[in-house]
Design a protein around this motif. Structure first.
Motif, PDB file in Angstrom:
ATOM      1  N   CYS A  76     -18.054 -48.483 -16.602  1.00 25.88           N
ATOM      2  CA  CYS A  76     -18.751 -48.827 -17.841  1.00 25.88           C
ATOM      3  C   CYS A  76     -19.727 -47.708 -18.181  1.00 25.88           C
ATOM      4  CB  CYS A  76     -19.516 -50.140 -17.650  1.00 25.88           C
ATOM      5  SG  CYS A  76     -20.541 -50.614 -19.060  1.00 25.88           S
ATOM      6  N   ALA A 104     -23.373 -48.217 -17.101  1.00 33.71           N
ATOM      7  CA  ALA A 104     -23.676 -48.400 -15.678  1.00 33.71           C
ATOM      8  C   ALA A 104     -24.906 -47.596 -15.281  1.00 33.71           C
ATOM      9  CB  ALA A 104     -22.480 -47.991 -14.834  1.00 33.71           C
ATOM     10  N   CYS A 164     -25.166 -55.204 -14.606  1.00 33.91           N
ATOM     11  CA  CYS A 164     -24.222 -54.943 -13.518  1.00 33.91           C
ATOM     12  C   CYS A 164     -24.807 -53.935 -12.538  1.00 33.91           C
ATOM     13  CB  CYS A 164     -22.907 -54.375 -14.052  1.00 33.91           C
ATOM     14  SG  CYS A 164     -21.967 -55.544 -15.049  1.00 33.91           S
ATOM     15  N   THR A 165     -24.360 -53.996 -11.291  1.00 37.97           N
ATOM     16  CA  THR A 165     -24.842 -53.061 -10.281  1.00 37.97           C
ATOM     17  C   THR A 165     -23.691 -52.266  -9.678  1.00 37.97           C
ATOM     18  OG1 THR A 165     -26.608 -54.604  -9.777  1.00 37.97           O
ATOM     19  CG2 THR A 165     -26.194 -52.922  -8.136  1.00 37.97           C
ATOM     20  N   GLN A 202     -20.558 -51.300 -11.043  1.00 39.47           N
ATOM     21  CA  GLN A 202     -19.497 -50.782 -11.918  1.00 39.47           C
ATOM     22  C   GLN A 202     -18.888 -49.495 -11.381  1.00 39.47           C
ATOM     23  OE1 GLN A 202     -17.888 -52.051 -14.283  1.00 39.47           O
ATOM     24  NE2 GLN A 202     -19.110 -53.733 -15.060  1.00 39.47           N
ATOM     25  N   GLN A 210     -15.808 -53.760  -3.985  1.00 37.65           N
ATOM     26  CA  GLN A 210     -16.771 -54.809  -4.364  1.00 37.65           C
ATOM     27  C   GLN A 210     -16.458 -56.086  -3.598  1.00 37.65           C
ATOM     28  OE1 GLN A 210     -17.136 -55.558  -8.608  1.00 37.65           O
ATOM     29  NE2 GLN A 210     -16.785 -53.418  -9.101  1.00 37.65           N
ATOM     30  N   LYS A 258     -12.329 -57.384 -16.075  1.00 36.74           N
ATOM     31  CA  LYS A 258     -13.093 -56.998 -17.266  1.00 36.74           C
ATOM     32  C   LYS A 258     -12.971 -58.129 -18.279  1.00 36.74           C
ATOM     33  CE  LYS A 258     -13.003 -52.195 -16.621  1.00 36.74           C
ATOM     34  NZ  LYS A 258     -13.351 -50.966 -17.215  1.00 36.74           N
ATOM     35  N   CYS A 265     -20.154 -52.950 -23.453  1.00 34.62           N
ATOM     36  CA  CYS A 265     -20.193 -53.839 -22.285  1.00 34.62           C
ATOM     37  C   CYS A 265     -18.782 -54.276 -21.894  1.00 34.62           C
ATOM     38  CB  CYS A 265     -21.051 -55.067 -22.588  1.00 34.62           C
ATOM     39  SG  CYS A 265     -21.073 -56.249 -21.242  1.00 34.62           S
ATOM     40  N   ILE A 319     -17.874 -56.491 -19.358  1.00 27.53           N
ATOM     41  CA  ILE A 319     -17.607 -57.798 -18.762  1.00 27.53           C
ATOM     42  C   ILE A 319     -17.398 -58.878 -19.827  1.00 27.53           C
ATOM     43  CG2 ILE A 319     -18.765 -57.189 -16.600  1.00 27.53           C
ATOM     44  CD1 ILE A 319     -21.151 -58.826 -17.396  1.00 27.53           C
ATOM     45  N   GLY A 342     -18.285 -56.586 -10.883  1.00 30.07           N
ATOM     46  CA  GLY A 342     -19.228 -55.578 -11.385  1.00 30.07           C
ATOM     47  C   GLY A 342     -20.677 -55.901 -11.072  1.00 30.07           C
ATOM     48  N   THR A 343     -20.956 -57.172 -10.799  1.00 26.32           N
ATOM     49  CA  THR A 343     -22.341 -57.585 -10.549  1.00 26.32           C
ATOM     50  C   THR A 343     -22.530 -57.953  -9.076  1.00 26.32           C
ATOM     51  OG1 THR A 343     -22.152 -59.979 -10.773  1.00 26.32           O
ATOM     52  CG2 THR A 343     -22.198 -58.720 -12.811  1.00 26.32           C
TER      53      THR A 343
END
Ligand code: SAH
Length: 485
Positions: free
Chosen positions: A73, A76, A82-83, A85, A92, A127, A165, A167, A470-471
């Motif tokens: 993203c 990011a 999100c942390t 990405q 993940q 996504k 974005c 997500i 992503g989070t």
């Protein structure tokens, strides 16, 4: 290490939710948030107490070998939403599974040591998976231009525009950009959290995956008078916004455009009155063949396809316990609805879990604190032709004292803070042979599992479900059981 000192080191691992454990060149350890395992980082120490050091990430000196060449993203790093990405999805997943397993292993009692850890199930979509987003109005930097998006990472005030974005899907991005340009062009001020002045607060967007219905709600203060450059009348301003949304093209279908007033000082979306500017103030989503009416303020899992995986996992755990296959019993009883089991669905939201279990239970009782969600749950059960569900509005803690019925089985799905210790005590006192605990925050889960185990429950199975690619977030389903005395 001293406060204010700048250190460099390698991130050894990340503990839930985003605590990087950095090993410095001289072998010291510092907790640095928002770092990724394998990165070389620099940080400034901001807490050093009793041999425990915490630092703030200054910069990533070297990327982690785990990271993608390009993050998934463009926002990011800057966006606080999100942390992870920059991590491939597989990484993940394994990180989250390891985080949850560690938290549980740290509290596991000897009797539960043989529990089955079933790993993590992935989100069907990585996504555009969210069915709900709450965007905030603010400025990009102090006194900068109007922004509408997410809080900047680590910032209470600054808002990052997130036109790309990942997500959410294209319809969310359309609503976001049409809304931002509309109010920006007209010089409408955002609500300033410190000064308590201004108008625009939040933009709530919900879209159902299965039905494509979209609900948009603009949350503002009532301080419209005198704050606008061109002195627009509020009704005219909002109608213009509505028409701009209706004129834009989207894949789904706008089911409702709403305006909610909120003058409270807290920075959360609360409802002090909602007007319908277009359509209706609810929409429908479908999960596992059931239909749910959702209103703007009732809880509904934010990843619909992920929720199906989550609920299926819970249903598998509950399995035969409800249908009595393990204890054949009298036969006559199981044919008759009345003889079936009574299930408590505690923290029931719009009653999704209750309705999923209703066909295999004698009766399901849902308890939920938000009256609007309880109303929706009742309507939904009716809509789905389920007549053995009852929903009670109230705090689990209080309702437990008032309920006459006794459960045979309990499903727990508490909010992030977990279960209130006194409520947990009452739940344990029912002494049901098995429970399923669904948790959206593994640290709270671990705390509650300690109590449950101390009071005779054993952890049998644990399975994570990734509802939030992503989070940092991860969902966990736990099967608990206890010997019957
Ligand atoms: N089981 C539902 C909702 C889970 S989220 C689902 O899967 O959709 C947790 C829910 O608990 C929210 O709806 C929240 O409003 C509710 N809640 C929070 N505190 C509560 C309390 N003390 N008593 C009852 N419900 C509560």
């Amino acid at each position: 290490m001293k406060k204010g000192q700048i250190v460099e080191g390698i991130v050894e691992r990340v503990e839930f939710p985003n605590k990087g454990i950095v090993v410095t060149e001289d072998g010291g350890r510092v907790i640095v948030k928002n770092a990724i395992a394998g990165q070389k980082v620099s940080a400034v120490i901001n807490k050093a107490r009793k041999g425990k050091c915490e630092g703030r990430l200054l910069s990533v000196l070297e990327k982690s070998p785990l990271e993608l060449a390009e993050a998934g993203c463009v926002h990011a790093g800057e966006c606080g939403g999100c942390t992870y990405q920059s991590l491939p999805y597989g990484e993940q997943l394994s990180m989250k599974a390891a985080q949850v397993k560690k938290l549980i292993d740290d509290v596991i009692a000897p009797e539960s040591a043989g529990y089955e850890f079933l790993g993590i199930k992935e989100s069907p979509r990585q996504k555009g998976y969210r069915n709900k987003m709450e965007f905030s109005f603010g400025d990009e930097y102090k006194d900068g231009p109007l922004a509408l998006g997410m809080h900047k990472r680590g910032s209470f005030y600054d808002i990052v525009n997130v036109p790309e974005c990942q997500i959410v899907d294209a319809d969310f991005r359309m609503v976001l950009s049409v809304t931002l340009s509309y109010f920006k062009e007209r010089g409408i001020p955002y609500y300033h959290k410190l000064r308590h002045t201004g108008y625009l607060r939040h933009l709530l967007v919900r879209k159902a995956v299965k039905t494509g219905e979209i609900l948009v709600d603009l949350v503002t203060t009532t301080q419209m008078d005198g704050v606008c450059r061109d002195n627009f009348a509020e009704a005219e301003l909002l109608e213009g916004w509505r028409d701009a949304l209706l004129a834009a093209s989207c894949d789904g279908m706008l089911a409702g455009i709403l305006h909610t007033r909120n003058d409270s000082v807290a920075d959360i979306v609360t409802n002090q009155g909602t007007d319908v500017l277009f359509g209706q103030d609810y929409f429908y989503e479908e999960l596992l063949g059931l239909r749910f009416k959702i209103t703007p303020f009732s809880f509904f899992q934010t990843n619909s396809l992920g929720a199906e995986v989550l609920y299926e996992t819970a249903r598998e755990f509950i399995g035969d316990a409800l249908t009595d296959k393990e204890q054949p019993g009298t036969g006559a009883e199981s044919e008759e609805q009345e003889g079936g089991k009574t299930v408590f669905d505690l923290y029931s939201g719009t009653g999704t879990i209750a309705q999923m279990l209703a066909p295999v239970a004698g009766k399901v009782i849902g308890v939920e604190i938000i009256p609007e969600a309880v109303e929706a749950a009742k309507e939904n059960a009716e809509l789905n032709g389920l007549h053995n569900c009852e929903f009670i509005a109230g705090d689990v803690l209080k309702v437990m004292d008032e309920i006459q019925e006794k459960p045979d089985y309990i499903v727990l799905d508490p909010p992030r803070d977990g279960i209130h210790p006194k409520a947990l005590e009452k739940i344990i006192r029912y002494g049901v042979p098995q429970m399923v605990y669904i948790s959206c925050k593994p640290t709270s889960l671990a705390r509650d599992l300690e109590v449950l185990q101390a009071r005779g429950y054993e952890v049998k199975k644990v399975c994570c479900v990734d509802m939030f690619p992503g989070t940092v977030h991860v969902e966990t389903v736990v099967l608990l059981s206890r010997e019957q005395k």
